[in-house]
Write a protein that holds these residues in place. Sequence first.
Motif, short mmCIF file in Angstrom:
data_model
loop_
_atom_site.label_atom_id
_atom_site.label_comp_id
_atom_site.label_asym_id
_atom_site.label_seq_id
_atom_site.Cartn_x
_atom_site.Cartn_y
_atom_site.Cartn_z
N LEU A 1 0.84 -1.21 0.00
CA LEU A 1 0.00 0.00 0.00
C LEU A 1 0.86 1.25 0.00
CD1 LEU A 1 -2.78 -1.09 2.53
CD2 LEU A 1 -3.13 -0.57 0.12
N ASP A 2 1.96 1.23 0.78
CA ASP A 2 2.86 2.39 0.83
C ASP A 2 3.50 2.67 -0.52
OD1 ASP A 2 2.46 3.24 3.41
OD2 ASP A 2 4.09 2.08 4.28
N ILE A 3 3.94 1.59 -1.20
CA ILE A 3 4.55 1.77 -2.54
C ILE A 3 3.51 2.37 -3.49
CG2 ILE A 3 5.37 0.51 -4.58
CD1 ILE A 3 6.85 -1.39 -2.66
N GLY A 4 2.27 1.84 -3.44
CA GLY A 4 1.21 2.36 -4.30
C GLY A 4 0.88 3.81 -4.00
N CYS A 5 0.81 4.13 -2.71
CA CYS A 5 0.41 5.47 -2.26
C CYS A 5 1.40 6.54 -2.74
CB CYS A 5 0.32 5.47 -0.73
SG CYS A 5 -0.52 6.90 -0.10
N GLU B 1 -5.17 1.59 3.77
CA GLU B 1 -4.09 1.63 4.78
C GLU B 1 -4.66 1.83 6.19
OE1 GLU B 1 0.13 3.94 5.39
OE2 GLU B 1 -0.42 3.19 3.43
N TYR B 2 -5.64 2.74 6.33
CA TYR B 2 -6.26 2.94 7.65
C TYR B 2 -6.93 1.67 8.14
CZ TYR B 2 -5.49 7.98 7.48
OH TYR B 2 -4.92 9.21 7.43
N SER B 3 -7.65 1.01 7.23
CA SER B 3 -8.32 -0.24 7.60
C SER B 3 -7.30 -1.29 8.01
CB SER B 3 -9.14 -0.78 6.42
OG SER B 3 -10.05 0.20 5.97
N LEU B 4 -6.19 -1.36 7.27
CA LEU B 4 -5.15 -2.34 7.58
C LEU B 4 -4.48 -2.05 8.92
CD1 LEU B 4 -3.79 -4.87 6.23
CD2 LEU B 4 -1.95 -3.33 5.57
N LEU B 5 -4.25 -0.78 9.21
CA LEU B 5 -3.63 -0.41 10.50
C LEU B 5 -4.55 -0.81 11.66
CD1 LEU B 5 -2.11 3.09 9.63
CD2 LEU B 5 -0.83 1.02 10.15
N THR B 6 -5.86 -0.74 11.43
CA THR B 6 -6.83 -1.17 12.45
C THR B 6 -6.73 -2.69 12.65
OG1 THR B 6 -8.27 0.60 11.66
CG2 THR B 6 -9.27 -0.99 13.14
N TRP C 1 -8.53 -3.97 1.80
CA TRP C 1 -8.39 -3.51 0.41
C TRP C 1 -9.75 -3.18 -0.20
CZ3 TRP C 1 -3.76 -3.09 -2.54
CH2 TRP C 1 -2.60 -3.52 -1.88
N GLY C 2 -10.75 -4.00 0.10
CA GLY C 2 -12.10 -3.79 -0.44
C GLY C 2 -12.72 -2.49 0.06
N SER C 3 -12.52 -2.19 1.34
CA SER C 3 -13.08 -0.95 1.90
C SER C 3 -12.44 0.27 1.23
CB SER C 3 -12.87 -0.89 3.42
OG SER C 3 -11.49 -0.82 3.73
N PHE D 1 -8.68 8.76 -7.32
CA PHE D 1 -9.18 7.41 -7.07
C PHE D 1 -8.14 6.56 -6.34
CE2 PHE D 1 -9.50 2.92 -8.13
CZ PHE D 1 -10.80 2.64 -7.72
N PHE D 2 -6.93 6.48 -6.90
CA PHE D 2 -5.91 5.60 -6.33
C PHE D 2 -5.43 6.10 -4.96
CE2 PHE D 2 -5.52 4.07 -10.74
CZ PHE D 2 -5.67 2.71 -10.47
N PHE D 3 -5.35 7.43 -4.80
CA PHE D 3 -4.89 7.96 -3.52
C PHE D 3 -5.89 7.64 -2.41
CE2 PHE D 3 -4.06 11.38 -0.40
CZ PHE D 3 -2.75 11.06 -0.12
N VAL D 4 -7.17 7.89 -2.68
CA VAL D 4 -8.21 7.62 -1.67
C VAL D 4 -8.30 6.11 -1.40
CG1 VAL D 4 -10.69 7.78 -1.13
CG2 VAL D 4 -9.54 9.71 -2.21
#
Length: 300
Positions: free
Chosen positions: A69-73, A111-116, A149-151, A102-105
Amino acid sequence: QMPNSSSVSEFLLLLAFADTRELQLLHFALFLGIYLAALLGNGLILTAVACDHRLHTPMYFFLLNLALLDIGCISTTVPKAIANSLWDTRAISYAGCAAQVFFFVFLIGAEYSLLTVMAYDRYVAICKPLHYGTLLGNRACAQMAAAAWGSGVLYAVLHTANTFSLPLCQGNAVDQFFCEIPQILKLSCSEACLREVVLLAVSLCLASACFVFISFSYLQIILAVLRMPSEQGRHKAFSTCLPHLVVVSLTLSTAMVAYLKPSNFSSSLDLAVSFLYSVVPPAVDPLIYSMRNQELKDAL
């Protein structure tokens, strides 16, 4: 004056340090250096986790997802800013701007969901170690990662469709080095952007809910760690949790400032805040995670 969004074929991004060519090239070199450092750091984590069978555990599986996600962001925003500085241009096409949003959001939301999810992983590992294997089996981990990822995709579709359906009456100059929703809203006819403002407020509530969940998890973790009899056990628990807490605080605090800042913020402060939440976390996350982590260091 542009009557509506259909007549906008491109946007003009803010070119940082545009005063002289030397400053532009300095900006180019700085962004390129940070971008390459982020690619290298996250690439090393991806390689270490993928290749070392000792790191095939839920914690490192989620860390691998975070590195992706970080590489993509950082790849969504920085390469375009680098190219614009190098070629001394400000233009980004309408489709390119929509793709950036689109890609940034999508990546920030995921990433937020994954950190949770990662906070939940640490909570189970430290507070319910006997249930760790059953609560976080391979299937459960894959489902949690897929949900994260889906969220992000769902978020991105809603925000992008909403933002780019707005009529734009204030020209096409985006006061930022990438296409950022609050800056595009400034270009829209004021009465039309209420829907997107409501959606941003809902997103903020969801991000706050994630933050409350993470904070509650860490409160439980700290209490459990303090009750541990051995100092070695306490040290190991803190060394796996502290980096995650630092990353969460850095990512959430900078993003909240970016989206809640007053409208009279100066453009240089605006740029600094956006740089902090969009560019800094992907570059420093690998450093934060590998600094205190002996297993990762050994694998690297």
